[in-house]
Write an enzyme that holds these catalytic residues in place. Structure first.
Site, PDB file in Angstrom:
ATOM      1  N   LYS A   1      10.431  -4.859   3.832  1.00 62.79           N
ATOM      2  CA  LYS A   1       9.627  -3.789   3.238  1.00 62.79           C
ATOM      3  C   LYS A   1      10.617  -2.729   2.779  1.00 62.79           C
ATOM      4  O   LYS A   1      11.370  -2.192   3.590  1.00 62.79           O
ATOM      5  CB  LYS A   1       8.629  -3.209   4.249  1.00 62.79           C
ATOM      6  CG  LYS A   1       7.787  -2.099   3.635  1.00 62.79           C
ATOM      7  CD  LYS A   1       6.680  -1.574   4.549  1.00 62.79           C
ATOM      8  CE  LYS A   1       5.950  -0.426   3.856  1.00 62.79           C
ATOM      9  NZ  LYS A   1       4.869   0.154   4.684  1.00 62.79           N
TER      10      LYS A   1
ATOM     11  N   THR B   1       1.423  -3.726   6.125  1.00 69.14           N
ATOM     12  CA  THR B   1       2.743  -3.976   5.523  1.00 69.14           C
ATOM     13  C   THR B   1       3.886  -3.554   6.448  1.00 69.14           C
ATOM     14  O   THR B   1       4.994  -4.071   6.321  1.00 69.14           O
ATOM     15  CB  THR B   1       2.890  -3.222   4.183  1.00 69.14           C
ATOM     16  OG1 THR B   1       2.786  -1.816   4.421  1.00 69.14           O
ATOM     17  CG2 THR B   1       1.854  -3.663   3.171  1.00 69.14           C
ATOM     18  N   ASP B   2       3.609  -2.611   7.371  1.00 66.08           N
ATOM     19  CA  ASP B   2       4.713  -2.048   8.169  1.00 66.08           C
ATOM     20  C   ASP B   2       5.508  -3.113   8.920  1.00 66.08           C
ATOM     21  O   ASP B   2       6.733  -3.074   8.955  1.00 66.08           O
ATOM     22  CB  ASP B   2       4.190  -1.020   9.176  1.00 66.08           C
ATOM     23  CG  ASP B   2       3.802   0.300   8.508  1.00 66.08           C
ATOM     24  OD1 ASP B   2       4.141   0.494   7.331  1.00 66.08           O
ATOM     25  OD2 ASP B   2       3.159   1.138   9.182  1.00 66.08           O
TER      26      ASP B   2
ATOM     27  N   THR C   1      -3.436  -1.451   6.209  1.00 68.79           N
ATOM     28  CA  THR C   1      -3.996  -0.536   5.203  1.00 68.79           C
ATOM     29  C   THR C   1      -5.088  -1.214   4.391  1.00 68.79           C
ATOM     30  O   THR C   1      -6.101  -0.600   4.069  1.00 68.79           O
ATOM     31  CB  THR C   1      -2.879  -0.064   4.248  1.00 68.79           C
ATOM     32  OG1 THR C   1      -1.995   0.762   4.987  1.00 68.79           O
ATOM     33  CG2 THR C   1      -3.421   0.726   3.074  1.00 68.79           C
TER      34      THR C   1
HETATM   35  N1  ASP Z   1       0.424   1.345   8.755  1.00 68.70           N
HETATM   36  C1  ASP Z   1      -0.100   0.279   7.923  1.00 68.70           C
HETATM   37  C2  ASP Z   1       0.076  -1.037   8.659  1.00 68.70           C
HETATM   38  O1  ASP Z   1       1.135  -1.558   8.680  1.00 68.70           O
HETATM   39  C3  ASP Z   1       0.624   0.264   6.611  1.00 68.70           C
HETATM   40  C4  ASP Z   1       0.157  -0.779   5.608  1.00 68.70           C
HETATM   41  O2  ASP Z   1      -0.572  -1.703   5.907  1.00 68.70           O
HETATM   42  O3  ASP Z   1       0.599  -0.677   4.435  1.00 68.70           O
HETATM   43  O4  ASP Z   1      -0.860  -1.532   9.248  1.00 68.70           O
END
Ligand code: ASP
Length: 347
Positions: A166, A94-95, A16
């Site tokens: 997370k 974050t995923d 993200t």
């Molecule tokens: N879908 C994104 C990822 O993990 C979510 C994020 O970065 O917060 O790349």
């Protein structure tokens, strides 16, 4: 503020933090270059020299075990090219950040300097993004933190990679440390707690990216068909993290899993029981429904998160399939992935 000059490497992998809104798909996708990311930071970072590496533009939902190996490989390369690096920052979605950061923890040991994963809940291109602040915090820890381990810096907290989950989809506070609490916080100073690995530039890093990615993570639920275990073994998996209830309990009556576990182990597939609970540990000795798993040969994940246990099992099976050695390695805490436990050897 310190006046020390520091040198860090920023490795961008997507997420993200690097995302832009795609008009066609009407959804976010990674797209910001590392330069564009750095442009969002306040000017006047004079004391930190940043060496940039753009590794992937990946939504971390698409990260695979080979991406973990590539990240570890990039760390090795840059640390060999630039001997006076003070630390590394990796921007990541974050995923699956905890999987990648846990994998790097096992693959890059004794680095002696901070390896800091960070990301954002809101793309860096949005004015109220948490990305610029998280990158700044991560750079600060990488450059000046008295830390010699892989961590996740997010929302002002410093978490040990292998002890993190997370836990929030929307809040800026995306990650929590499972016991013990974060290894530090960012305030006027970088506050780091006892129990962490400290910075030590005299260490000789050990890079070992061997993995067996035929590992499976199965969450038990009421009604889980016991044949599932046999199907997983048939698919060619060599290890299963079985997320049990509470302290690592499994069904032993209707839809009992004991026979399936025994059969899987007989066929050379390792079964490790973790807990579905975020806090506390798998202790298979408490209930009959836990002992039953132990009696048929399942191992305990202690208080490892299921994410860390899965990555560790892949890393361990990348080194050996010899049952006694697998058992021994799974009960050594290599990088603080297991908190204190009387049966556990802490490296
Ligand atoms: N879908 C994104 C990822 O993990 C979510 C994020 O970065 O917060 O790349």
């Amino acid at each position: 503020m310190t006046n020390t000059t520091a040198k860090i490497c920023l490795i961008a992998t997507g997420g993200t933090i690097s995302s832009i809104y795609d008009e066609q798909t009407e959804a976010l996708r990674p797209g910001l270059s590392v330069d564009a990311l750095l442009d969002r930071l306040p000017k006047g970072m004079g004391d930190i020299e940043v060496i940039k590496r753009e590794l992937f533009q990946l939504d971390s939902a698409n990260a695979q075990p080979h991406h973990w190996q590539t990240i570890a490989g990039a760390i090795k390369k840059v640390s060999e090219e630039i001997s006076d690096l003070d630390g590394i920052v990796i921007t990541h979605g974050t995923d699956t950040m905890v999987y990648s950061a846990s994998a790097v923890s096992f693959m890059v040991q004794d680095f002696g300097k901070p390896i800091v994963f960070t990301g954002a809940q809101i793309p860096a291109s949005v004015p109220w993004s948490d990305g610029p602040r998280n990158i700044l915090d991560a750079m600060r820890v990488a450059a000046f933190g008295d830390l010699g381990e892989v961590c996740i810096v997010f929302n002002g907290e410093i978490h040990r990679a292998t002890r993190t989950k997370k836990v929030r989809v929307n809040s800026y506070d995306a990650f929590d440390s499972m016991d013990p609490s974060p290894i530090g916080i960012l305030a006027r100073d970088i506050v780091l707690y006892e129990g962490r690995k400290k910075r030590d530039h005299s260490l000789i890093p050990r890079f070992d990216t061997r993995l067996d990615d035929r590992v499976f993570l199965l969450k038990i639920f009421p009604g889980l068909p016991p044949q599932t275990l046999a199907r997983i073994v048939d698919l060619g998996y060599h290890g299963i993290i079985l997320e049990g209830f509470g302290s690592g309990n499994i069904p032993t009556d209707e839809n009992a899993l004991t026979g399936g576990i025994l059969q899987a182990i007989d066929q050379g597939c390792f079964v490790i029981v973790s807990s579905q609970c975020a806090f506390g540990q798998a202790d298979l000795s408490v209930y009959e429904v836990g002992r039953a798993a132990m009696d048929v040969g399942a191992l305990s994940a202690y208080d490892m998160t299921s994410e860390a246990a899965l990555v560790k099992l892949a890393w361990v099976l990348g080194h050996t399939h010899e049952p006694d050695r697998v058992k021994e390695m799974m009960s050594i805490s290599y990088v603080g992935e297991i908190s204190f436990h009387p049966e556990v050897v802490h490296r």
